[in-house]
Design a protein around this motif. Structure first.
Motif, PDB file in Angstrom:
ATOM      1  N   UNK A  11       0.839  -1.206   0.000  1.00 57.11           N
ATOM      2  CA  UNK A  11       0.000   0.000   0.000  1.00 57.11           C
ATOM      3  C   UNK A  11       0.871   1.252   0.000  1.00 57.11           C
ATOM      4  N   UNK A  12       0.485   2.194  -0.836  1.00 52.44           N
ATOM      5  CA  UNK A  12       1.162   3.498  -0.908  1.00 52.44           C
ATOM      6  C   UNK A  12       0.071   4.561  -0.971  1.00 52.44           C
ATOM      7  N   UNK A  13      -0.182   5.238   0.130  1.00 53.37           N
ATOM      8  CA  UNK A  13      -1.276   6.203   0.179  1.00 53.37           C
ATOM      9  C   UNK A  13      -2.596   5.527  -0.110  1.00 53.37           C
ATOM     10  N   UNK A  14      -3.349   6.071  -1.055  1.00 52.30           N
ATOM     11  CA  UNK A  14      -4.629   5.478  -1.431  1.00 52.30           C
ATOM     12  C   UNK A  14      -4.496   4.495  -2.587  1.00 52.30           C
ATOM     13  N   UNK A  15      -3.273   4.170  -2.936  1.00 54.10           N
ATOM     14  CA  UNK A  15      -3.017   3.270  -4.065  1.00 54.10           C
ATOM     15  C   UNK A  15      -2.224   2.066  -3.580  1.00 54.10           C
ATOM     16  N   UNK A  16      -1.921   1.182  -4.500  1.00 54.73           N
ATOM     17  CA  UNK A  16      -1.093   0.017  -4.191  1.00 54.73           C
ATOM     18  C   UNK A  16      -0.066  -0.152  -5.294  1.00 54.73           C
ATOM     19  N   UNK A  17       1.046  -0.788  -4.958  1.00 57.21           N
ATOM     20  CA  UNK A  17       2.104  -1.034  -5.924  1.00 57.21           C
ATOM     21  C   UNK A  17       2.367  -2.529  -6.008  1.00 57.21           C
ATOM     22  N   UNK A  18       2.279  -3.068  -7.218  1.00 55.27           N
ATOM     23  CA  UNK A  18       2.662  -4.455  -7.444  1.00 55.27           C
ATOM     24  C   UNK A  18       4.178  -4.561  -7.464  1.00 55.27           C
ATOM     25  N   UNK A  19       4.684  -5.677  -6.971  1.00 55.95           N
ATOM     26  CA  UNK A  19       6.109  -5.932  -7.073  1.00 55.95           C
ATOM     27  C   UNK A  19       6.351  -7.431  -7.216  1.00 55.95           C
ATOM     28  N   UNK A  20       7.503  -7.752  -7.773  1.00 53.86           N
ATOM     29  CA  UNK A  20       7.968  -9.132  -7.841  1.00 53.86           C
ATOM     30  C   UNK A  20       9.299  -9.194  -7.109  1.00 53.86           C
ATOM     31  N   UNK A  21       9.504 -10.228  -6.319  1.00 54.19           N
ATOM     32  CA  UNK A  21      10.737 -10.364  -5.548  1.00 54.19           C
ATOM     33  C   UNK A  21      11.303 -11.762  -5.715  1.00 54.19           C
ATOM     34  N   UNK A  70      -4.369   3.011  -8.365  1.00 54.05           N
ATOM     35  CA  UNK A  70      -4.444   3.828  -9.577  1.00 54.05           C
ATOM     36  C   UNK A  70      -3.345   4.886  -9.605  1.00 54.05           C
ATOM     37  N   UNK A  71      -3.073   5.346 -10.801  1.00 53.65           N
ATOM     38  CA  UNK A  71      -2.067   6.370 -11.022  1.00 53.65           C
ATOM     39  C   UNK A  71      -2.790   7.673 -11.336  1.00 53.65           C
ATOM     40  N   UNK A  72      -2.574   8.678 -10.501  1.00 52.21           N
ATOM     41  CA  UNK A  72      -3.320   9.926 -10.646  1.00 52.21           C
ATOM     42  C   UNK A  72      -2.846  10.735 -11.847  1.00 52.21           C
ATOM     43  N   UNK A  73      -3.771  11.452 -12.468  1.00 54.95           N
ATOM     44  CA  UNK A  73      -3.421  12.387 -13.539  1.00 54.95           C
ATOM     45  C   UNK A  73      -2.401  13.393 -13.018  1.00 54.95           C
ATOM     46  N   UNK A  84       7.891   5.117  -4.606  1.00 60.02           N
ATOM     47  CA  UNK A  84       8.805   3.978  -4.547  1.00 60.02           C
ATOM     48  C   UNK A  84       9.540   3.952  -3.217  1.00 60.02           C
ATOM     49  N   UNK A  85       9.991   5.102  -2.767  1.00 61.39           N
ATOM     50  CA  UNK A  85      10.686   5.165  -1.479  1.00 61.39           C
ATOM     51  C   UNK A  85       9.772   4.704  -0.346  1.00 61.39           C
ATOM     52  N   UNK A  86       8.520   5.105  -0.393  1.00 60.81           N
ATOM     53  CA  UNK A  86       7.553   4.662   0.613  1.00 60.81           C
ATOM     54  C   UNK A  86       7.389   3.150   0.584  1.00 60.81           C
ATOM     55  N   UNK A  87       7.271   2.582  -0.614  1.00 62.91           N
ATOM     56  CA  UNK A  87       7.121   1.135  -0.751  1.00 62.91           C
ATOM     57  C   UNK A  87       8.349   0.409  -0.230  1.00 62.91           C
ATOM     58  N   UNK A  88       9.523   0.910  -0.548  1.00 63.57           N
ATOM     59  CA  UNK A  88      10.759   0.295  -0.051  1.00 63.57           C
ATOM     60  C   UNK A  88      10.780   0.280   1.470  1.00 63.57           C
ATOM     61  N   UNK A  89      10.433   1.400   2.082  1.00 57.17           N
ATOM     62  CA  UNK A  89      10.447   1.488   3.543  1.00 57.17           C
ATOM     63  C   UNK A  89       9.465   0.502   4.167  1.00 57.17           C
ATOM     64  N   UNK A  90       8.305   0.357   3.558  1.00 60.68           N
ATOM     65  CA  UNK A  90       7.293  -0.545   4.121  1.00 60.68           C
ATOM     66  C   UNK A  90       7.683  -2.012   3.983  1.00 60.68           C
TER      67      UNK A  90
END
Length: 269
Positions: A11-21, A70-73, A84-90
């Motif tokens: 989760x990143x704010x009101x959105x989400x980020x997919x990742x593969x590890x 979603x990706x905001x306009x 990305x930095x937020x996702x890395x930290x989480x």
């Protein structure tokens, strides 16, 4: 390695980020893909990506991040770096080596500038620090094709601009298939990301990148141009430049030594 490959979402704010590890190394490697992420994210692709990038699996725990959904306009490459930095930290990734390809390299620049403590070593491949006369008409055409919903034209033009003539001779018979497979439900994510390329500008802040940096370019690059790589290397203090002479924007796919070259830079003492 394959057993350690996972698909995830953060989760990143009101959105989400997919990742593969994947990978079993103790160090972290963050990979940021290019504009193609606007058409399809890394969701569900952990196994094929682990096979594709297996060269890194011994030394690293690798994370490949998509952009938020979603990706905001109006979202910029700097916004994407912050997300990305937020996702890395989480995910507990405090500091990582970073490989950014094409638009991913634009995001990586802002990550290294705005969050210097998060980047150990940086690789910027076939990317630029600000729009130039090469990329503007290319992205402009792609935006028009996406707005028209012409996926076939978009995929064909991308291939023609990216690959060497030798590779294109093998790919051209496949264009009718490529134009049908993977078409997104809509082009909103692609359009947001494409427009962010045209307003990306980290040029005046490149001297704030303090980590060792490898810039990789291609002399036949028809998307960002070869001069963009030289410009990056000139502005980043602790950097080195390598250019592939007979390859274009897809040098990261076509060059047989690309990943060995990147890995050698990242792991050197």
């Amino acid at each position: 390695m394959l057993r350690q490959a996972i698909n995830g979402t953060v989760a990143v704010g009101n959105a989400s980020m997919d990742y593969a590890a994947f990978g079993r190394g103790r160090k972290h490697l963050v990979m940021i893909p290019g504009l193609g992420d606007g058409l399809t994210t890394v969701r569900g692709l952990a196994l094929p990506l682990a096979l594709m990038y297996r060269a890194y699996a011994k030394d690293y725990r690798v994370h490949i991040f998509s952009r938020p959904d979603p990706l905001e306009d109006g979202c910029t490459t700097r916004d994407m770096a912050r997300d990305l930095h937020t996702a890395m930290a989480r995910l507990g990734i405090g500091r990582a080596d970073v490989l950014g390809i094409s638009q991913g390299g634009m995001i990586a620049q802002h990550l290294a500038i705005d969050f210097p403590g998060s980047v150990n070593r940086l690789v910027l491949a076939v990317t630029l620090s600000r729009p130039n006369d090469v990329i503007r008409p290319v992205i402009g055409r792609w935006i028009s094709m996406a707005q028209a919903g012409d996926y076939m034209a978009l995929m064909t033009d991308t291939a023609e601009k990216s690959y060497s003539e030798r590779r294109l001779r093998a790919y051209r018979p496949l264009y009718p298939i490529l134009g049908r497979v993977g078409k997104p439900k809509d082009f909103h994510r692609f359009l947001v990301q494409a427009r962010s390329c045209l307003c990306h500008d980290a040029h005046d802040a490149l001297d704030r990148i303090a980590c060792p940096t490898l810039v990789i370019g291609a002399c036949e690059d028809k998307i960002v141009g070869v001069q963009a790589s030289s410009e990056l290397a000139e502005r980043i203090p602790d950097s080195r430049l390598f250019l592939y002479e007979r390859l274009g924007h897809a040098a990261y796919e076509e060059a047989g030594d690309f990943h060995a070259r990147v890995l050698r830079f990242l792991t050197q003492a």
